[in-house]
Scaffold this active site. Structure first.
Site, PDB file in Angstrom:
ATOM      1  CD  GLU A 204      23.837  36.396  41.905  1.00 57.05           C
ATOM      2  OE1 GLU A 204      24.206  35.766  41.016  1.00 57.05           O
ATOM      3  OE2 GLU A 204      23.230  37.652  41.753  1.00 57.05           O
ATOM      4  CD  GLU A 389      25.827  41.331  42.127  1.00 52.30           C
ATOM      5  OE1 GLU A 389      24.957  40.994  41.027  1.00 52.30           O
ATOM      6  OE2 GLU A 389      26.636  40.666  42.549  1.00 52.30           O
TER       7      GLU A 389
HETATM    8  C1  GCO Z   1      25.347  38.084  39.194  1.00 51.80           C
HETATM    9  C2  GCO Z   1      26.777  38.321  39.792  1.00 51.80           C
HETATM   10  C3  GCO Z   1      27.405  39.519  38.819  1.00 51.80           C
HETATM   11  C4  GCO Z   1      27.053  39.792  37.464  1.00 51.80           C
HETATM   12  C5  GCO Z   1      25.794  40.576  37.467  1.00 51.80           C
HETATM   13  C6  GCO Z   1      25.341  40.986  36.240  1.00 51.80           C
HETATM   14  O1  GCO Z   1      24.335  38.467  39.843  1.00 51.80           O
HETATM   15  O2  GCO Z   1      25.398  37.270  38.128  1.00 51.80           O
HETATM   16  O3  GCO Z   1      26.745  38.479  40.851  1.00 51.80           O
HETATM   17  O4  GCO Z   1      28.657  39.082  39.029  1.00 51.80           O
HETATM   18  O5  GCO Z   1      27.960  40.545  36.715  1.00 51.80           O
HETATM   19  O6  GCO Z   1      24.655  39.923  38.357  1.00 51.80           O
HETATM   20  O7  GCO Z   1      24.849  39.752  35.479  1.00 51.80           O
END
Ligand code: GCO
Length: 485
Positions: A204, A389
């Site tokens: 990200e 994710e």
């Molecule tokens: C993000 C990160 C994660 C977070 C998850 C929940 O996407 O922000 O990769 O580390 O913990 O997304 O917010």
């Protein structure tokens, strides 16, 4: 991401819903029925890779063990008022010492892949220079224990915990970071690349830039539009340099090289034409400032002038590297409106009325995932995609047995998996799914009060207790399919 695209994706979803519905009542076809009485199962393609994602600072703890140097998140979490309840990642889930137990939890649920991140300050406490072998030893042990249990390791080289020593030299605002990152990537792959075959460069980058360098709510807490876009550009550049440096060895070593982006469709609040330019601008900042340079070798139109002032000639050619896969992190849409105070003249507004929300108020919008996947298919060459994710934060509801019955989380995951399946039926190249996340952990500025885990972690004893979603996910993996209800 574009309104036009959404309308198309929505139409596709509606049609598929109809097809699936018909198949179910007919008792066959795409939505073949399971045993009478059991919920109908929506099957996924054979070989679909089911797994889970975590990140180093959020779970490892052990911040001073075996020669690890401080990261920007250590500094940030120890700065007064930055994190809810003054929480830090000092102990986190103590995964550094309990990783065997965590691998066992993954194995028991039948998980086939584990995306974890390597802490740069464990490997290079000063960010550059001499490699700390003891730091790499940990990832070596972790990799071996995953492989012993038949779980594919997916190391990610950067999930936000930049060595503080590099921040002191300007961090992502210093162009030299492209070579610092490349040297680090070469050091890690040299040690683990005989066993780890899937390599994620960054997690990200736009989020690191926006929250960490634009609005300041994440480490290192910098602000401003130029800082934000400079951090995006230098992450893109670092990724390009690292990909180019790793590529020559990739075929011989059997590596697949890719990266992970947060992609969330940006919609105009209220569907208003007056908010439409704001939604396009935010789409450019959040989604396309990473996608377009990587896949198309250009900057998004809305940010051309900004990036032209930051980039050097030839940078786009360095950034536009082939990738073997794209990891997509999806949580919800972003509803944008005109906001003259915003860095880009935009700001967050409400989702349409009636939209369900998670505990941290994120809208629940599974069809936004279909939308993103169709957009990747139509406009970015349909790359192999892994959902890297997806998950949700809900308050723990403890059932009579004492176990957390997180039915909201199950419903959230099911909805999103079905949305991905709709995209697959549309021809999108989705090859796997990694739930965010295994353990309740350090949720950045929110500390431990937010819980995304399928496994509860007692903050005092560190005892792990699977929630209902863990068992549900194990069933999904066993059946290679998602119950429809
Ligand atoms: C993000 C990160 C994660 C977070 C998850 C929940 O996407 O922000 O990769 O580390 O913990 O997304 O917010």
């Amino acid at each position: 991401m574009r309104r036009r695209t959404f309308l198309k994706a929505a139409a596709a979803t509606a049609t598929l819903g109809g097809t699936l519905g018909a198949a179910l009542t007919a008792g066959g076809g795409a939505g073949a029925l399971a045993a009478p009485g059991a919920a109908a199962i929506a099957p996924f393609p054979e070989g679909f890779l089911w797994g889970v994602s975590t990140s180093a600072y959020q779970i490892e703890g052990a911040v001073a063990e075996d020669g690890r140097g401080p990261s920007v998140w250590d500094t940030f979490s120890h700065s007064y008022g930055r994190i809810a309840n003054g929480d830090t990642g000092d102990v986190a889930c103590d995964h550094y010492n309990r990783y065997r137990e965590d691998v066992e939890l993954m194995a028991r649920a039948g998980m086939k892949a584990y995306r974890f991140s390597i802490a740069w300050p464990r490997v290079l406490p000063q960010g550059t220079g001499t490699v700390n072998a003891r730091g790499l030893d940990f990832y070596d042990r972790l990799t071996d224990s995953l492989l012993e249990r038949g779980i594919e390791p997916w190391p990610c080289l950067y999930h936000w915990d930049l060595p503080q020593a590099l921040q002191d030299r300007g961090g992502w605002l210093n162009r030299d970071i492209a070579s610092w990152f490349t040297d680090y990537a070469l050091a890690v792959t040299a040690r683990l690349g005989d066993r780890a075959k899937r390599w994620v460069m960054l997690n990200e980058p736009s989020v690191v830039a926006i929250f960490g360098h634009g609005t300041g709510g994440h480490a290192p807490g910098l602000t401003g539009r130029v800082n934000c876009l400079t951090a995006i550009h230098h992450q893109n550049l670092a990724q390009g340099r690292a990909l180019a440096a790793l590529r020559p060895a990739a075929a011989g070593k059997g590596w697949q090289l890719g990266t992970v982006l947060s992609l969330q469709p940006s919609w105009p609040v209220g569907g208003l034409d007056s908010n439409y330019p704001a939604s396009l601008m935010w789409d450019a900042v959040w989604n396309r400032s990473c996608l377009d340079p990587l896949f198309k070798g250009r900057f998004p139109e809305q940010l051309q002038a900004d990036f032209a002032a930051i980039a050097k000639p030839g940078d786009l050619a360095v950034i536009q590297q082939p990738v073997d896969f794209l990891g997509v992190n999806y949580y919800s849409r972003m509803h944008q409106q005109v906001d003259p105070q915003g860095l880009f003249g935009t700001g967050y507004g409400s989702a349409p009325e009636g939209t369900r929300r998670t505990a941290m108020e994120w809208p629940v919008e599974p069809d936004g995932l279909t939308e993103i996947l169709v957009e990747l298919q139509e406009s970015y060459g349909n790359p192999p995609v892994y959902i890297a994710e997806n998950g949700a934060d809900y308050e723990d509801v403890v059932g009579p047995s004492g176990r957390v019955e997180d039915n909201d989380r199950i419903a959230y995951l099911r909805g999103h998996m079905l949305a991905a399946r709709n995209a697959i039926e549309e021809g999108c190249n989705v090859k796997g799914w990694m739930v965010w996340t295994l353990l309740d952990n350090f949720e950045w500025a929110e500390g431990y009060r937010r819980r995304f885990g399928m496994v509860q972690v007692d903050r005092k004893t560190m005892v792990r207790t699977p929630k209902a979603s863990y068992d549900w996910y194990a069933k999904v993996i066993r059946r290679n399919g998602v119950p429809q209800a």
